[in-house]
Design a protein around this motif. Sequence first.
Motif, PDB file in Angstrom:
ATOM      1  N   LEU A 170       0.819  -1.219   0.000  1.00 17.74           N
ATOM      2  CA  LEU A 170       0.000   0.000   0.000  1.00 17.74           C
ATOM      3  C   LEU A 170       0.848   1.262   0.000  1.00 17.74           C
ATOM      4  CD1 LEU A 170      -2.870   1.191   0.120  1.00 17.74           C
ATOM      5  CD2 LEU A 170      -2.695   1.122   2.613  1.00 17.74           C
ATOM      6  N   THR A 173      -4.402  -1.566  -5.428  1.00 14.58           N
ATOM      7  CA  THR A 173      -3.530  -1.023  -4.391  1.00 14.58           C
ATOM      8  C   THR A 173      -3.339   0.477  -4.580  1.00 14.58           C
ATOM      9  OG1 THR A 173      -2.349  -3.116  -4.126  1.00 14.58           O
ATOM     10  CG2 THR A 173      -1.217  -1.121  -3.385  1.00 14.58           C
ATOM     11  N   ALA A 193      -4.327   3.573  -2.236  1.00 17.38           N
ATOM     12  CA  ALA A 193      -3.361   4.596  -1.835  1.00 17.38           C
ATOM     13  C   ALA A 193      -3.905   5.989  -2.098  1.00 17.38           C
ATOM     14  CB  ALA A 193      -2.053   4.388  -2.599  1.00 17.38           C
TER      15      ALA A 193
END
Length: 235
Positions: free
Chosen positions: A16, A121, A125
Amino acid sequence: MLAAAVERVQAEGLLLDYANLGMEDLIRVAGVPRSTVFRIWPDRVAFVSDVVRALFEADPGFDAGFDGETLQVLQAAIAQGDETAGGGRDRDAVLRQAVRLAVTHNIVAVERSLAYRAYRTMSAALMSGDSVPGGEEVRALLVEIESRYLERMAAAYRALNDALGLRMRPGLDARNLAVAVMATIDGMSDHRRIDPTQMDTPLSVAIGRDDAEEWHVAALAVYGVYTMFTEPVDP
C-alpha cells in the motif's frame, strides 16, 4: 530497474505504501547508475507509475478488455446468438448465459491478475490521502489506465449487443455500461476479499421462463445492470 521492480511485485505484490519498491534498494539489485535512475525518475511515485503501466501493458487481458477465458465465454455467447438471431426469448437466454458464466469466471480471474491487484492497491493509496505516496500523479495514471481499459470493454459490449439484437437505451452508451459493470465488479471483488464464502456461495435463481440455475451474486448484479442499460432493437 523496471524489470527488477516487476519481478519483486510478482513475488510480493504492490504494498500500500510502495515500501517494497525502495529506489536505493532496487538500484543495488538492478546494478544501474544512481544518477541515471534519478534523472529518469525524480521520485518514487513517478517510478511506481511506470512499473504499474508496464504491468498493465504486459497483461493480455488489458488489450482485450477481459482475461482470455472470460473473453472466450463472451465470444461463444456471440456465436450462439448468431445461430438464434430473431428469437426474443432465445436472445434473452443467450444474454443470461453469457453474463452468468462470464462474470462467475471473471470475479475470480481478476484476483489472479497482478496488474489488477496493483491497480486496486494504487486506488487504495489514492483514497488514503497524504499518508502514502500518491496524489495527482497516481490519479493521472489511474485515469489513463481506466480510460484505455473501458474503451476495450465498451467494444466487447457493442459486439455482444450487435450479435443479440440489443442497443443502448436512449441517453446511454457502451462506455457508460462499461463504467457501471467495472464498478460492480470492483466492489464485489473488494467484498470477496473480506468474506469469499459469502460472496461465492451459489444462489439458485429462476429468471423468466428458465429453470432455476446457480448464479454468483456478482453475475446477478451485472445482469441487472446490463438489462437496465440496454433494450431490444426490435421489441
